[in-house]
Design a protein around this motif. Sequence first.
Motif, PDB file in Angstrom:
ATOM      1  N   CYS A  24       0.850  -1.204   0.000  1.00  0.00           N
ATOM      2  CA  CYS A  24       0.000   0.000   0.000  1.00  0.00           C
ATOM      3  C   CYS A  24       0.877   1.242   0.000  1.00  0.00           C
ATOM      4  O   CYS A  24       1.912   1.288   0.664  1.00  0.00           O
ATOM      5  CB  CYS A  24      -0.905  -0.008   1.227  1.00  0.00           C
ATOM      6  SG  CYS A  24      -1.829   1.537   1.460  1.00  0.00           S
ATOM      7  N   GLY A  25       0.451   2.264  -0.727  1.00  0.00           N
ATOM      8  CA  GLY A  25       1.260   3.472  -0.840  1.00  0.00           C
ATOM      9  C   GLY A  25       1.137   4.443   0.316  1.00  0.00           C
ATOM     10  O   GLY A  25       1.957   5.354   0.448  1.00  0.00           O
ATOM     11  N   HIS A  26       0.126   4.288   1.146  1.00  0.00           N
ATOM     12  CA  HIS A  26      -0.073   5.280   2.206  1.00  0.00           C
ATOM     13  C   HIS A  26       1.136   5.384   3.135  1.00  0.00           C
ATOM     14  O   HIS A  26       1.506   6.476   3.562  1.00  0.00           O
ATOM     15  CB  HIS A  26      -1.319   4.944   3.019  1.00  0.00           C
ATOM     16  CG  HIS A  26      -2.589   5.414   2.367  1.00  0.00           C
ATOM     17  ND1 HIS A  26      -2.894   6.756   2.197  1.00  0.00           N
ATOM     18  CD2 HIS A  26      -3.633   4.723   1.851  1.00  0.00           C
ATOM     19  CE1 HIS A  26      -4.080   6.873   1.593  1.00  0.00           C
ATOM     20  NE2 HIS A  26      -4.547   5.653   1.369  1.00  0.00           N
ATOM     21  N   ASN A 124      -5.425   5.939  -5.890  1.00  0.00           N
ATOM     22  CA  ASN A 124      -5.083   4.528  -6.135  1.00  0.00           C
ATOM     23  C   ASN A 124      -6.154   3.819  -6.963  1.00  0.00           C
ATOM     24  O   ASN A 124      -6.203   2.595  -7.012  1.00  0.00           O
ATOM     25  CB  ASN A 124      -4.812   3.773  -4.832  1.00  0.00           C
ATOM     26  CG  ASN A 124      -6.013   3.748  -3.908  1.00  0.00           C
ATOM     27  OD1 ASN A 124      -7.127   4.071  -4.316  1.00  0.00           O
ATOM     28  ND2 ASN A 124      -5.794   3.342  -2.667  1.00  0.00           N
ATOM     29  N   SER A 179       4.010  10.309  -8.550  1.00  0.00           N
ATOM     30  CA  SER A 179       3.741   8.893  -8.356  1.00  0.00           C
ATOM     31  C   SER A 179       4.749   8.330  -7.353  1.00  0.00           C
ATOM     32  O   SER A 179       5.781   8.950  -7.084  1.00  0.00           O
ATOM     33  CB  SER A 179       3.851   8.152  -9.687  1.00  0.00           C
ATOM     34  OG  SER A 179       3.702   6.754  -9.489  1.00  0.00           O
ATOM     35  N   HIS A 181       5.658   4.893  -7.708  1.00  0.00           N
ATOM     36  CA  HIS A 181       5.869   3.533  -8.210  1.00  0.00           C
ATOM     37  C   HIS A 181       7.338   3.141  -8.290  1.00  0.00           C
ATOM     38  O   HIS A 181       7.646   1.979  -8.497  1.00  0.00           O
ATOM     39  CB  HIS A 181       5.191   3.344  -9.570  1.00  0.00           C
ATOM     40  CG  HIS A 181       5.819   4.104 -10.685  1.00  0.00           C
ATOM     41  ND1 HIS A 181       5.458   5.402 -11.005  1.00  0.00           N
ATOM     42  CD2 HIS A 181       6.798   3.765 -11.571  1.00  0.00           C
ATOM     43  CE1 HIS A 181       6.159   5.818 -12.038  1.00  0.00           C
ATOM     44  NE2 HIS A 181       6.993   4.845 -12.390  1.00  0.00           N
ATOM     45  N   SER A 213      -0.877   6.110  -6.525  1.00  0.00           N
ATOM     46  CA  SER A 213      -0.459   5.173  -5.485  1.00  0.00           C
ATOM     47  C   SER A 213      -0.947   3.757  -5.815  1.00  0.00           C
ATOM     48  O   SER A 213      -1.556   3.525  -6.864  1.00  0.00           O
ATOM     49  CB  SER A 213      -1.006   5.642  -4.136  1.00  0.00           C
ATOM     50  OG  SER A 213      -0.499   4.859  -3.079  1.00  0.00           O
ATOM     51  N   THR A 214      -0.662   2.836  -4.912  1.00  0.00           N
ATOM     52  CA  THR A 214      -0.952   1.425  -5.156  1.00  0.00           C
ATOM     53  C   THR A 214      -1.935   0.864  -4.134  1.00  0.00           C
ATOM     54  O   THR A 214      -1.971   1.284  -2.981  1.00  0.00           O
ATOM     55  CB  THR A 214       0.345   0.603  -5.078  1.00  0.00           C
ATOM     56  OG1 THR A 214       1.042   0.955  -3.871  1.00  0.00           O
ATOM     57  CG2 THR A 214       1.238   0.852  -6.261  1.00  0.00           C
ATOM     58  N   CYS A 215      -2.726  -0.129  -4.587  1.00  0.00           N
ATOM     59  CA  CYS A 215      -3.641  -0.849  -3.705  1.00  0.00           C
ATOM     60  C   CYS A 215      -3.625  -2.324  -4.121  1.00  0.00           C
ATOM     61  O   CYS A 215      -4.595  -2.824  -4.698  1.00  0.00           O
ATOM     62  CB  CYS A 215      -5.052  -0.267  -3.799  1.00  0.00           C
ATOM     63  SG  CYS A 215      -6.218  -0.995  -2.615  1.00  0.00           S
ATOM     64  N   TRP A 219      -6.548  -4.571  -5.965  1.00  0.00           N
ATOM     65  CA  TRP A 219      -6.280  -4.803  -7.387  1.00  0.00           C
ATOM     66  C   TRP A 219      -6.081  -6.297  -7.652  1.00  0.00           C
ATOM     67  O   TRP A 219      -6.092  -6.734  -8.815  1.00  0.00           O
ATOM     68  CB  TRP A 219      -5.020  -4.055  -7.842  1.00  0.00           C
ATOM     69  CG  TRP A 219      -5.131  -2.560  -7.828  1.00  0.00           C
ATOM     70  CD1 TRP A 219      -6.262  -1.822  -7.600  1.00  0.00           C
ATOM     71  CD2 TRP A 219      -4.083  -1.617  -8.037  1.00  0.00           C
ATOM     72  NE1 TRP A 219      -5.973  -0.479  -7.652  1.00  0.00           N
ATOM     73  CE2 TRP A 219      -4.645  -0.318  -7.927  1.00  0.00           C
ATOM     74  CE3 TRP A 219      -2.731  -1.731  -8.313  1.00  0.00           C
ATOM     75  CZ2 TRP A 219      -3.892   0.839  -8.076  1.00  0.00           C
ATOM     76  CZ3 TRP A 219      -1.966  -0.579  -8.471  1.00  0.00           C
ATOM     77  CH2 TRP A 219      -2.548   0.693  -8.354  1.00  0.00           C
ATOM     78  N   VAL A 230       0.923   0.791 -12.067  1.00  0.00           N
ATOM     79  CA  VAL A 230       0.840   2.250 -11.984  1.00  0.00           C
ATOM     80  C   VAL A 230       1.568   2.873 -13.165  1.00  0.00           C
ATOM     81  O   VAL A 230       1.057   3.776 -13.842  1.00  0.00           O
ATOM     82  CB  VAL A 230       1.440   2.765 -10.648  1.00  0.00           C
ATOM     83  CG1 VAL A 230       1.575   4.291 -10.683  1.00  0.00           C
ATOM     84  CG2 VAL A 230       0.571   2.350  -9.472  1.00  0.00           C
TER      85      VAL A 230
END
Length: 250
Positions: A24-26, A124, A179, A181, A213-215, A219, A230
């Motif tokens: 996770c990106g947070h 995200n 980003s 990533h 960001s990513t999840c 996903w 991303v």
Amino acid sequence: MTEELIYTRPESLKEKKTHYCPGCGHGIIHKLLAEVMDELGIREEAIVVAPVGCSVLIYDYINADGIEAAHGRAPAVATGVKRVHPDKIVISYQGDGDLLAIGTGETIHAANRGENISVIFVNNAIYGMTGGQMAPTTMSEQITKTTPYGRDVEDVGYPIRACEMMNTLVAPVYIERTSIHDVKNIRKTKKAIKKALQNQMEGKGYSFVEILSTCPTNWGVAPVKAAQWVESAMVPYYPLGVFREEKEKI
């Protein structure tokens, strides 16, 4: 043998194990924000406004004052806090569902008024906390819990580009999309967050930083694959870069 200390936890980041999903990106963004707050020496002056969704959990990690706003209302709450405490550094930290769904009105009007606040928008492309439903930023043909056959833009519309929409307004002084990533873009994201906070410290006005960001959990991919997605899927539709650095003259 002597040891050289080359890294310490930022004072603005609480010493707490992360609860976020792997990849996770947070967590990355929280750390960047904490580092910037330390570098600018504003931890005692900062007030973080967080609404609903995974973004709200920033109050578990950032070692500063904070307020939880109702869903989508963070820009309105941040506006009120800043007007009452113009000496404070007010940060609105929001996700895509919050900022671009129920909070679209608050988002647009706070930006249009040119409130002297800094908005960090974590995009995200999905509703993370509630289990992976389609968000306003979900990509075309992206599979989510509510779009099991992929997002059909003919049925539900196109993903909203927040920076481009903000850039139609006159008042904002700074708009940038970054980003997280890869390392290079993580560093650029830190610079963007710092720029947004410095603008507020100098009284310049409204700053908006969108962060791709990513999840991985929602996903349905591994963290490395999420970072690659991303870059390959999101960045072409959400181009990175500075959209605005200074207030346009009219």
